[in-house]
Design a protein around this motif. Sequence first.
Motif, PDB file in Angstrom:
ATOM      1  N   THR A  28       0.765  -1.298   0.062  1.00 24.89           N
ATOM      2  CA  THR A  28       0.243   0.160  -0.047  1.00 24.89           C
ATOM      3  C   THR A  28       0.305   1.279   0.455  1.00 24.89           C
ATOM      4  O   THR A  28       1.477   1.203   0.124  1.00 24.89           O
ATOM      5  CB  THR A  28      -0.876   0.073   1.771  1.00 24.89           C
ATOM      6  N   LYS A  29       0.833   2.264  -1.443  1.00 22.99           N
ATOM      7  CA  LYS A  29       1.019   3.577  -0.465  1.00 22.99           C
ATOM      8  C   LYS A  29       0.420   4.423  -1.680  1.00 22.99           C
ATOM      9  O   LYS A  29       0.093   4.156  -2.558  1.00 22.99           O
ATOM     10  CB  LYS A  29       2.422   3.225  -2.140  1.00 22.99           C
ATOM     11  N   ASP A  30       0.172   5.790  -1.340  1.00 19.45           N
ATOM     12  CA  ASP A  30      -0.734   6.788  -1.653  1.00 19.45           C
ATOM     13  C   ASP A  30      -2.243   6.468  -1.700  1.00 19.45           C
ATOM     14  O   ASP A  30      -3.126   6.797  -2.559  1.00 19.45           O
ATOM     15  CB  ASP A  30       0.439   7.363  -3.251  1.00 19.45           C
ATOM     16  N   GLY A  31      -2.281   5.818  -0.926  1.00 20.24           N
ATOM     17  CA  GLY A  31      -3.694   5.065  -1.059  1.00 20.24           C
ATOM     18  C   GLY A  31      -4.480   3.953  -2.006  1.00 20.24           C
ATOM     19  O   GLY A  31      -5.026   3.637  -2.327  1.00 20.24           O
ATOM     20  N   LYS A  32      -2.791   3.313  -2.333  1.00 18.33           N
ATOM     21  CA  LYS A  32      -2.705   2.995  -3.917  1.00 18.33           C
ATOM     22  C   LYS A  32      -2.674   1.186  -3.188  1.00 18.33           C
ATOM     23  O   LYS A  32      -1.689   1.409  -2.436  1.00 18.33           O
ATOM     24  CB  LYS A  32      -2.446   3.105  -5.192  1.00 18.33           C
ATOM     25  N   THR A  33      -3.596   0.026  -3.074  1.00 20.29           N
ATOM     26  CA  THR A  33      -3.279  -1.098  -2.813  1.00 20.29           C
ATOM     27  C   THR A  33      -2.407  -2.207  -4.151  1.00 20.29           C
ATOM     28  O   THR A  33      -3.484  -2.167  -4.859  1.00 20.29           O
ATOM     29  CB  THR A  33      -4.048  -1.749  -1.911  1.00 20.29           C
ATOM     30  N   TRP A  34      -2.075  -3.209  -3.417  1.00 18.15           N
ATOM     31  CA  TRP A  34      -1.614  -4.129  -4.852  1.00 18.15           C
ATOM     32  C   TRP A  34      -1.552  -5.481  -3.838  1.00 18.15           C
ATOM     33  O   TRP A  34      -0.896  -5.401  -2.824  1.00 18.15           O
ATOM     34  CB  TRP A  34      -0.067  -3.383  -5.357  1.00 18.15           C
ATOM     35  N   THR A  35      -2.353  -6.721  -4.659  1.00 14.75           N
ATOM     36  CA  THR A  35      -1.936  -8.028  -3.697  1.00 14.75           C
ATOM     37  C   THR A  35      -1.648  -8.742  -4.775  1.00 14.75           C
ATOM     38  O   THR A  35      -2.308  -8.766  -5.455  1.00 14.75           O
ATOM     39  CB  THR A  35      -2.773  -8.344  -2.891  1.00 14.75           C
ATOM     40  N   ALA A  36      -0.766 -10.120  -5.036  1.00 18.02           N
ATOM     41  CA  ALA A  36      -0.998 -10.743  -5.387  1.00 18.02           C
ATOM     42  C   ALA A  36      -1.059 -11.971  -4.654  1.00 18.02           C
ATOM     43  O   ALA A  36       0.520 -11.878  -3.676  1.00 18.02           O
ATOM     44  CB  ALA A  36       0.196 -10.331  -6.056  1.00 18.02           C
ATOM     45  N   ASN A  37      -0.891 -13.417  -4.164  1.00 23.12           N
ATOM     46  CA  ASN A  37      -0.754 -14.430  -4.153  1.00 23.12           C
ATOM     47  C   ASN A  37      -0.373 -15.685  -5.586  1.00 23.12           C
ATOM     48  O   ASN A  37      -1.369 -15.709  -5.660  1.00 23.12           O
ATOM     49  CB  ASN A  37      -1.953 -14.904  -3.358  1.00 23.12           C
ATOM     50  N   CYS A  38       0.633 -15.228  -6.134  1.00 23.06           N
ATOM     51  CA  CYS A  38       0.952 -15.918  -7.017  1.00 23.06           C
ATOM     52  C   CYS A  38       2.328 -16.917  -6.943  1.00 23.06           C
ATOM     53  O   CYS A  38       2.757 -17.377  -5.754  1.00 23.06           O
ATOM     54  CB  CYS A  38       1.171 -15.207  -8.342  1.00 23.06           C
ATOM     55  N   THR A  39       2.429 -18.402  -8.416  1.00 23.41           N
ATOM     56  CA  THR A  39       2.616 -19.373  -7.847  1.00 23.41           C
ATOM     57  C   THR A  39       3.804 -19.330  -9.473  1.00 23.41           C
ATOM     58  O   THR A  39       2.917 -19.149 -10.318  1.00 23.41           O
ATOM     59  CB  THR A  39       2.627 -20.840  -7.625  1.00 23.41           C
TER      60      THR A  39
END
Length: 142
Positions: A130-141
């Motif tokens: 999370t940075k500057d009100g933006k959120t990235w998520t990943a759960n990958c293989t």
Amino acid sequence: MKSTILENSGKSTRKNILKYLGLVLLVFSMFAISSCRSDDDPVDNDFFAGTYKGSIAYNDVSTDLSKDNGSVFVTKIASGTKYNFRFSDGIPDLNGVEFNKQGDNVLVMVGSTGTAYIRIDNNTLKIAYTKDGKTWTANCTR
């Protein structure tokens, strides 16, 4: 008669050259393919590029994107401590994320102005950033 012998000799030489070039190309191709193994650990390599597949998401004030079968293309750049994460499906990229290696196969983020959890190894990629009100998520293989 001499002309025919010279022509056949020229054809034979060209065939040998083509065979040699084909062999060199085959060896080079095998080397290139083996150098991109999926068991390469990004922590252990100065340079790394690999694709991780799984669930990815991105949220900000006006955007909410998620994909169960998305991908993240990871590259390790520059001095071997910075990573770029290129997301599929229109999710903005994360670039220049810096890590320090601590112990075997453990990367710790440094100098971040955001809240982050990023774990990467040869098999898995997990991101909660999370940075500057933006959120990235990943759960990958891989």
